[in-house]
Write a protein that holds these residues in place. Structure first.
Motif, PDB file in Angstrom:
ATOM      1  N   ALA A   1      -4.481  51.818  -4.130  1.00  0.00           N
ATOM      2  CA  ALA A   1      -3.972  52.911  -5.178  1.00  0.00           C
ATOM      3  C   ALA A   1      -2.814  51.960  -5.585  1.00  0.00           C
ATOM      4  O   ALA A   1      -2.521  51.740  -7.539  1.00  0.00           O
ATOM      5  CB  ALA A   1      -4.072  54.200  -5.237  1.00  0.00           C
ATOM      6  N   TYR A   2      -2.177  51.726  -5.321  1.00  0.00           N
ATOM      7  CA  TYR A   2      -0.660  50.693  -5.241  1.00  0.00           C
ATOM      8  C   TYR A   2      -0.967  49.369  -4.806  1.00  0.00           C
ATOM      9  O   TYR A   2       0.044  48.350  -5.307  1.00  0.00           O
ATOM     10  CB  TYR A   2      -0.563  50.388  -3.473  1.00  0.00           C
ATOM     11  CG  TYR A   2      -0.448  50.655  -2.817  1.00  0.00           C
ATOM     12  CD1 TYR A   2      -0.867  49.396  -1.764  1.00  0.00           C
ATOM     13  CD2 TYR A   2      -0.715  51.498  -1.055  1.00  0.00           C
ATOM     14  CE1 TYR A   2      -0.841  48.696  -1.377  1.00  0.00           C
ATOM     15  CE2 TYR A   2      -1.558  50.970  -0.178  1.00  0.00           C
ATOM     16  CZ  TYR A   2      -1.820  49.321  -0.205  1.00  0.00           C
ATOM     17  OH  TYR A   2      -2.375  49.339   1.448  1.00  0.00           O
ATOM     18  N   GLU A   3      -2.453  48.963  -4.674  1.00  0.00           N
ATOM     19  CA  GLU A   3      -2.036  47.188  -5.380  1.00  0.00           C
ATOM     20  C   GLU A   3      -2.317  46.827  -6.387  1.00  0.00           C
ATOM     21  O   GLU A   3      -1.208  46.005  -6.993  1.00  0.00           O
ATOM     22  CB  GLU A   3      -3.707  47.230  -4.745  1.00  0.00           C
ATOM     23  CG  GLU A   3      -3.522  47.209  -3.757  1.00  0.00           C
ATOM     24  CD  GLU A   3      -4.302  46.328  -2.831  1.00  0.00           C
ATOM     25  OE1 GLU A   3      -4.644  45.061  -2.515  1.00  0.00           O
ATOM     26  OE2 GLU A   3      -5.631  46.628  -3.029  1.00  0.00           O
ATOM     27  N   GLY A   4      -2.890  47.520  -7.686  1.00  0.00           N
ATOM     28  CA  GLY A   4      -2.117  47.517  -9.052  1.00  0.00           C
ATOM     29  C   GLY A   4      -3.363  46.263  -9.665  1.00  0.00           C
ATOM     30  O   GLY A   4      -3.884  45.393  -8.546  1.00  0.00           O
ATOM     31  N   ASP A   5      -2.405  46.219 -10.727  1.00  0.00           N
ATOM     32  CA  ASP A   5      -3.096  44.841 -11.169  1.00  0.00           C
ATOM     33  C   ASP A   5      -3.013  43.512 -10.942  1.00  0.00           C
ATOM     34  O   ASP A   5      -3.254  41.869 -11.710  1.00  0.00           O
ATOM     35  CB  ASP A   5      -3.205  44.666 -12.745  1.00  0.00           C
ATOM     36  CG  ASP A   5      -1.813  44.469 -13.671  1.00  0.00           C
ATOM     37  OD1 ASP A   5      -0.656  45.014 -13.018  1.00  0.00           O
ATOM     38  OD2 ASP A   5      -1.719  43.487 -14.116  1.00  0.00           O
TER      39      ASP A   5
ATOM     40  N   GLU B   1       8.892  48.614   5.189  1.00  0.00           N
ATOM     41  CA  GLU B   1       8.400  48.770   4.765  1.00  0.00           C
ATOM     42  C   GLU B   1       7.844  50.547   5.135  1.00  0.00           C
ATOM     43  O   GLU B   1       7.253  51.411   5.060  1.00  0.00           O
ATOM     44  CB  GLU B   1       6.152  48.562   3.791  1.00  0.00           C
ATOM     45  CG  GLU B   1       5.613  48.662   3.119  1.00  0.00           C
ATOM     46  CD  GLU B   1       4.485  49.629   3.495  1.00  0.00           C
ATOM     47  OE1 GLU B   1       4.398  51.022   3.263  1.00  0.00           O
ATOM     48  OE2 GLU B   1       4.573  49.413   4.745  1.00  0.00           O
ATOM     49  N   SER B   2       7.602  50.022   6.386  1.00  0.00           N
ATOM     50  CA  SER B   2       6.650  49.967   7.640  1.00  0.00           C
ATOM     51  C   SER B   2       7.828  51.582   8.391  1.00  0.00           C
ATOM     52  O   SER B   2       7.525  52.618   8.513  1.00  0.00           O
ATOM     53  CB  SER B   2       6.352  49.724   8.797  1.00  0.00           C
ATOM     54  OG  SER B   2       7.150  48.880   9.748  1.00  0.00           O
ATOM     55  N   GLN B   3       9.150  50.742   7.690  1.00  0.00           N
ATOM     56  CA  GLN B   3      10.161  51.772   8.866  1.00  0.00           C
ATOM     57  C   GLN B   3      10.658  52.979   7.481  1.00  0.00           C
ATOM     58  O   GLN B   3      10.842  54.017   7.861  1.00  0.00           O
ATOM     59  CB  GLN B   3      11.121  51.182   9.200  1.00  0.00           C
ATOM     60  CG  GLN B   3      11.001  50.537  10.083  1.00  0.00           C
ATOM     61  CD  GLN B   3      12.061  49.289  10.558  1.00  0.00           C
ATOM     62  OE1 GLN B   3      13.005  49.921  10.469  1.00  0.00           O
ATOM     63  NE2 GLN B   3      12.363  47.657  10.814  1.00  0.00           N
ATOM     64  N   PHE B   4      10.956  52.198   5.930  1.00  0.00           N
ATOM     65  CA  PHE B   4      11.763  53.288   5.301  1.00  0.00           C
ATOM     66  C   PHE B   4      10.781  53.834   4.565  1.00  0.00           C
ATOM     67  O   PHE B   4      11.342  54.602   3.460  1.00  0.00           O
ATOM     68  CB  PHE B   4      13.014  52.952   4.660  1.00  0.00           C
ATOM     69  CG  PHE B   4      13.538  52.395   6.176  1.00  0.00           C
ATOM     70  CD1 PHE B   4      14.443  53.077   7.362  1.00  0.00           C
ATOM     71  CD2 PHE B   4      13.998  50.535   6.397  1.00  0.00           C
ATOM     72  CE1 PHE B   4      15.351  53.244   7.966  1.00  0.00           C
ATOM     73  CE2 PHE B   4      14.772  50.526   7.626  1.00  0.00           C
ATOM     74  CZ  PHE B   4      15.708  51.163   8.563  1.00  0.00           C
ATOM     75  N   LEU B   5      10.233  52.557   3.749  1.00  0.00           N
ATOM     76  CA  LEU B   5       9.325  52.702   2.695  1.00  0.00           C
ATOM     77  C   LEU B   5       8.145  54.029   2.798  1.00  0.00           C
ATOM     78  O   LEU B   5       7.261  52.378   2.870  1.00  0.00           O
ATOM     79  CB  LEU B   5       9.656  51.136   1.542  1.00  0.00           C
ATOM     80  CG  LEU B   5      10.442  50.798   1.795  1.00  0.00           C
ATOM     81  CD1 LEU B   5      10.587  49.572   1.033  1.00  0.00           C
ATOM     82  CD2 LEU B   5      11.167  51.466   0.877  1.00  0.00           C
ATOM     83  N   LYS B   6       8.183  54.545   2.937  1.00  0.00           N
ATOM     84  CA  LYS B   6       6.854  55.826   3.109  1.00  0.00           C
ATOM     85  C   LYS B   6       5.988  55.206   1.242  1.00  0.00           C
ATOM     86  O   LYS B   6       7.199  55.803   0.314  1.00  0.00           O
ATOM     87  CB  LYS B   6       6.729  56.707   3.545  1.00  0.00           C
ATOM     88  CG  LYS B   6       7.634  56.481   5.078  1.00  0.00           C
ATOM     89  CD  LYS B   6       6.949  55.321   5.859  1.00  0.00           C
ATOM     90  CE  LYS B   6       7.310  55.341   7.507  1.00  0.00           C
ATOM     91  NZ  LYS B   6       6.510  54.685   8.005  1.00  0.00           N
ATOM     92  N   GLY B   7       4.720  56.208   1.263  1.00  0.00           N
ATOM     93  CA  GLY B   7       4.175  55.849   0.044  1.00  0.00           C
ATOM     94  C   GLY B   7       3.346  55.329  -0.900  1.00  0.00           C
ATOM     95  O   GLY B   7       3.739  53.924  -0.184  1.00  0.00           O
ATOM     96  N   ASP B   8       2.744  55.360  -1.868  1.00  0.00           N
ATOM     97  CA  ASP B   8       2.224  53.966  -2.722  1.00  0.00           C
ATOM     98  C   ASP B   8       2.745  53.979  -3.363  1.00  0.00           C
ATOM     99  O   ASP B   8       3.094  52.858  -3.676  1.00  0.00           O
ATOM    100  CB  ASP B   8       1.136  54.603  -3.017  1.00  0.00           C
ATOM    101  CG  ASP B   8      -0.268  55.492  -2.584  1.00  0.00           C
ATOM    102  OD1 ASP B   8      -0.572  54.601  -1.245  1.00  0.00           O
ATOM    103  OD2 ASP B   8      -0.993  56.026  -2.789  1.00  0.00           O
ATOM    104  N   ILE B   9       4.381  55.294  -3.801  1.00  0.00           N
ATOM    105  CA  ILE B   9       5.768  54.416  -5.139  1.00  0.00           C
ATOM    106  C   ILE B   9       6.044  53.316  -4.727  1.00  0.00           C
ATOM    107  O   ILE B   9       6.491  52.236  -5.062  1.00  0.00           O
ATOM    108  CB  ILE B   9       5.766  55.742  -5.064  1.00  0.00           C
ATOM    109  CG1 ILE B   9       5.240  56.576  -6.518  1.00  0.00           C
ATOM    110  CG2 ILE B   9       7.097  55.043  -6.297  1.00  0.00           C
ATOM    111  CD1 ILE B   9       5.847  57.851  -6.426  1.00  0.00           C
ATOM    112  N   SER B  10       6.374  53.466  -3.234  1.00  0.00           N
ATOM    113  CA  SER B  10       7.488  52.452  -2.847  1.00  0.00           C
ATOM    114  C   SER B  10       6.487  51.091  -2.661  1.00  0.00           C
ATOM    115  O   SER B  10       7.221  49.923  -2.385  1.00  0.00           O
ATOM    116  CB  SER B  10       7.917  52.923  -1.745  1.00  0.00           C
ATOM    117  OG  SER B  10       7.301  52.936  -0.738  1.00  0.00           O
ATOM    118  N   ARG B  11       5.549  51.455  -2.052  1.00  0.00           N
ATOM    119  CA  ARG B  11       4.288  50.156  -1.831  1.00  0.00           C
ATOM    120  C   ARG B  11       4.108  49.349  -2.768  1.00  0.00           C
ATOM    121  O   ARG B  11       4.050  48.674  -2.910  1.00  0.00           O
ATOM    122  CB  ARG B  11       3.281  50.582  -1.163  1.00  0.00           C
ATOM    123  CG  ARG B  11       2.017  49.689  -0.742  1.00  0.00           C
ATOM    124  CD  ARG B  11       2.950  48.377   0.267  1.00  0.00           C
ATOM    125  NE  ARG B  11       2.427  47.019   0.481  1.00  0.00           N
ATOM    126  CZ  ARG B  11       1.425  46.868   1.454  1.00  0.00           C
ATOM    127  NH1 ARG B  11       0.951  48.237   2.321  1.00  0.00           N
ATOM    128  NH2 ARG B  11       0.665  45.892   1.744  1.00  0.00           N
TER     129      ARG B  11
END
Length: 390
Positions: free
Chosen positions: A336-340, A98-108
């Motif tokens: 925002a990325y945490e969801g239900d 996540e820290s290296q490749f998966l940037k942003g709210d969508i990937s998280r």
């Protein structure tokens, strides 16, 4: 929203604030409970050790760990619990990705949803595990038929981390809310009225239909969040032991939110409204009640001696006082990325973020010049929500 940078330790309190009681009130919220552990770390670091702690659900677990350990060991025991239940998660390796490749709210969001899915399918070590076979294949009336998960291993985890003899010595006042399944009545397990065991803590967090009801002395109990997800009213209004109180109200769900734009946001907002317990509204009601108590006390003081006797006056005297309260709101505001699924997303990455956010929010709050001062207004109540005001 990136994690806030750690704050320098300028929040140390040199002397105890002018209150009879320091209270820590912990709402339910599952995996979000690491935020409360961060709050406690900052309070302990500042020298603000609570005299009273009350909790619902995961707040009850955190409360028991705090009350059931010596002050010097509490943060370490909280850390041990939270690291234990977020350990050996198959998606821990995603932290580095996540820290290296998966940037942003969508990937998280994707990573968090995958982590929550693992919890649903595999449970949490030392906390709960999926029932196999599922409840529909178990005999009606059995504990296996009434929940999707088995929480029996939580008893061993609590007994390893919590000294229940210490809790029952009344060194600290501990309260935990639950619901009687048969009567539907809200019940508080309190060290002034109960001998607390691991089962009382488990009952406060037995949220159906995921978790089974817990039997205590022939009665069965579910999660207190079914009726009220915060112990605020119990501590401030629900007992006869009123004291000048500095109360830290730590909520894991925010009542304030945005209008949903899709079904995922609808489910998230539904949970927030359901479990937020409208803490600020409760605080407003409490302010009104305190104003009335102070007014009654003033009226009684000004009555002529001939009118200061009688059953009605005795009743008024019992509900009047001039106690004062500071109520400090520390409310977690989800990203925002945490969801239900945020309350059952037990990844180590999220746990560390929640812990850090609770710590930093508390440090910021303690820097406010009036937070620890005794109220001087008419109702004798100050309320603070520093993070909302910033």
């Amino acid at each position: 929203m990136p994690p806030r940078k750690p704050i320098k330790k300028t929040h140390i309190v040199n002397k105890r604030p002018p209150f009879e009681c320091i209270a820590l009130l912990l709402q339910g919220g599952g995996a979000l409970g690491a935020y409360q552990a961060g709050v406690y770390e900052a309070l302990a670091e500042a020298g603000l050790h609570p005299d009273r702690v009350a909790g619902i659900s995961i707040g009850a677990i955190n409360s028991a760990i705090i009350a059931g350990n010596a002050p010097k060991d509490r943060v370490a025991k909280l850390r041990e619990f939270w690291e234990f239940i977020t350990n050996n998660t198959p998606l821990d390796a995603m932290t580095g990705l996540e820290s290296q490749f998966l940037k942003g709210d969508i990937s998280r969001t994707l990573v968090n949803q995958m982590s929550a899915s693992v919890t649903v399918m595999a449970g949490i070590p030392g906390f709960f595990k999926l029932r196999l076979p599922p409840p529909w294949f178990s005999e009606s009336g059995s504990v296996e038929a009434t929940s999707y998960y088995d929480t029996s291993m939580l008893k061993g985890t609590l007994e390893r981390l919590v000294d229940f003899d210490r809790i029952n010595s009344n060194e600290m006042w501990l309260s935990m809310g639950a619901v009687n399944v048969r009567s539907g009545n809200f019940v508080y397990f309190d060290t002034k009225t109960h001998k607390i065991r691991a089962e009382h803590v488990m009952a406060s967090g037995a949220l159906p239909p995921g978790f089974p009801a817990i039997e205590i002395d022939g009665e069965f109990f579910w999660d207190g969040g079914l009726v009220s997800n915060t112990p605020l009213e119990w501590v401030l209004l629900g007992d006869e032991y009123r004291q000048d109180t500095l109360a830290f109200q730590v909520d894991l769900w925010s009542a304030d939110g945005n209008l949903p734009h899709n079904m995922a946001e609808v489910m998230t907002r539904q949970k927030e409204i359901l479990y937020s317990s409208r803490t600020r509204a409760s605080t407003d009601r409490f302010k009104y009640a305190q104003r009335a108590r102070h007014a009654i006390a003033n009226v009684l003081d000004n009555l002529p001696a001939s009118m200061k006797k009688g059953a009605e006056i005795d009743l008024l005297r019992k509900i009047s006082d001039r106690k004062v309260y500071n109520i400090i709101h520390l409310i977690y505001h989800a990203r925002a990325y945490e969801g239900d699924t945020k309350d059952f997303e037990f990844s180590r990455l999220s746990m560390e973020e929640h812990w850090k956010e609770g710590y930093n929010a508390t440090v910021r709050t303690l820097r406010h010049p009036k937070v620890l001062e005794r109220p001087t207004n008419h109702e004798g109540v100050y309320t603070f929500d520093i993070n909302r005001e910033e």
